[in-house]
Structure formats: C-alpha cells, structure tokens
Design a protein around this motif. Structure first.
Motif, PDB file in Angstrom:
ATOM      1  N   ARG A 189     -36.820  50.833  45.765  1.00  0.00           N
ATOM      2  CA  ARG A 189     -36.344  49.242  46.064  1.00  0.00           C
ATOM      3  C   ARG A 189     -37.573  48.411  46.459  1.00  0.00           C
ATOM      4  O   ARG A 189     -38.129  49.060  47.556  1.00  0.00           O
ATOM      5  N   LEU A 237     -30.147  42.684  51.403  1.00  0.00           N
ATOM      6  CA  LEU A 237     -30.703  43.747  50.588  1.00  0.00           C
ATOM      7  C   LEU A 237     -30.817  44.956  51.601  1.00  0.00           C
ATOM      8  O   LEU A 237     -30.547  46.238  51.274  1.00  0.00           O
ATOM      9  N   LYS A 238     -31.345  45.006  52.624  1.00  0.00           N
ATOM     10  CA  LYS A 238     -31.681  45.958  53.689  1.00  0.00           C
ATOM     11  C   LYS A 238     -30.234  46.614  54.136  1.00  0.00           C
ATOM     12  O   LYS A 238     -30.155  47.927  54.000  1.00  0.00           O
ATOM     13  N   TRP A 261     -39.208  44.143  47.329  1.00  0.00           N
ATOM     14  CA  TRP A 261     -38.960  42.881  46.973  1.00  0.00           C
ATOM     15  C   TRP A 261     -39.941  42.093  47.681  1.00  0.00           C
ATOM     16  O   TRP A 261     -40.668  42.561  48.769  1.00  0.00           O
ATOM     17  N   THR A 279     -24.378  50.198  44.141  1.00  0.00           N
ATOM     18  CA  THR A 279     -24.818  48.967  43.892  1.00  0.00           C
ATOM     19  C   THR A 279     -25.292  48.950  42.663  1.00  0.00           C
ATOM     20  O   THR A 279     -25.989  49.621  42.035  1.00  0.00           O
ATOM     21  N   TRP A 310     -27.777  47.418  50.477  1.00  0.00           N
ATOM     22  CA  TRP A 310     -28.137  48.232  49.193  1.00  0.00           C
ATOM     23  C   TRP A 310     -27.518  49.539  49.113  1.00  0.00           C
ATOM     24  O   TRP A 310     -27.068  49.901  48.120  1.00  0.00           O
ATOM     25  N   LEU A 315     -26.703  41.276  42.517  1.00  0.00           N
ATOM     26  CA  LEU A 315     -26.441  42.764  43.028  1.00  0.00           C
ATOM     27  C   LEU A 315     -24.962  42.648  43.490  1.00  0.00           C
ATOM     28  O   LEU A 315     -24.815  41.932  44.416  1.00  0.00           O
ATOM     29  N   SER A 326     -33.219  38.915  52.464  1.00  0.00           N
ATOM     30  CA  SER A 326     -33.927  40.288  52.796  1.00  0.00           C
ATOM     31  C   SER A 326     -32.910  41.095  53.614  1.00  0.00           C
ATOM     32  O   SER A 326     -32.748  42.268  53.466  1.00  0.00           O
ATOM     33  N   TRP A 369     -24.732  39.701  46.278  1.00  0.00           N
ATOM     34  CA  TRP A 369     -25.971  39.057  46.337  1.00  0.00           C
ATOM     35  C   TRP A 369     -26.605  38.387  45.407  1.00  0.00           C
ATOM     36  O   TRP A 369     -26.592  38.871  44.164  1.00  0.00           O
TER      37      TRP A 369
END
Length: 91
Positions: free
Chosen positions: A73, A86-87, A75, A3, A90, A39, A83, A31
């Motif tokens: 990480r 990201l979960k 946020w 990432t 990542w 990202l 979210s 993202w």
C-alpha cells in the motif's frame, strides 16, 4: 477480518447515493476520502458485498469490490486523519 476496496460509478443523472452509502457504512469500520471509493474493514466476502450493494444501484451502474488486505500500500496527499486511519486499520 479483511480490508475491502469498494468503488462505484452511478452513471444515470440524479441518482440517490444515500442507500448505497448507508449499506457500505453498515459493513464495518470504513474510510471514505475519495469521491466514489471506500475502504472497509469487514468479515464479509467481496462477492457478498457485491450482492448486498447491488440492491442499491441500477443496471447501468458500475461496482468494484476488491480484497486489498496485505502489506502492499502507498498513498500521498491525505490529511493526518486519513493517513492515521489507513495506518491503523488497514491490516
């Protein structure tokens, strides 16, 4: 795959972000929830990303590419969709 965080400031007024954004999106799963921060899950190295994106910015612009792969990480304030990405993406 890793990432990468990509952040930029296009400093001259009236610049066209479209080519830069298309180039970032072409790197892999992405993202984008903050204005100039992305990202991207990609197999492309940070320096290769820098070189590819340099074609789409001017000499007075700023570009940062950092490999952020790993467990560190955190946020706050993102919606469920942000979210979830990201979960799940990542690592």
């Amino acid at each position: 795959m890793s990432t990468k965080l990509i952040a930029y400031d296009l400093n001259a007024p009236g610049q066209n972000y479209d080519a830069l954004i298309d180039a970032i999106k072409g790197l892999g799963a992405w993202w984008h929830h903050l204005d100039s921060t992305w990202l991207v899950k990609t197999g492309v190295s940070a320096s290769d990303i820098r070189d590819r994106l340099a074609k789409h910015i001017d000499s007075g612009d700023e570009l940062l590419v950092v490999d952020v792969t790993g467990d560190a990480r955190a946020w706050r304030g993102f919606d469920d969709r942000g979210s979830k990405w990201l979960k799940e993406t990542w690592d």
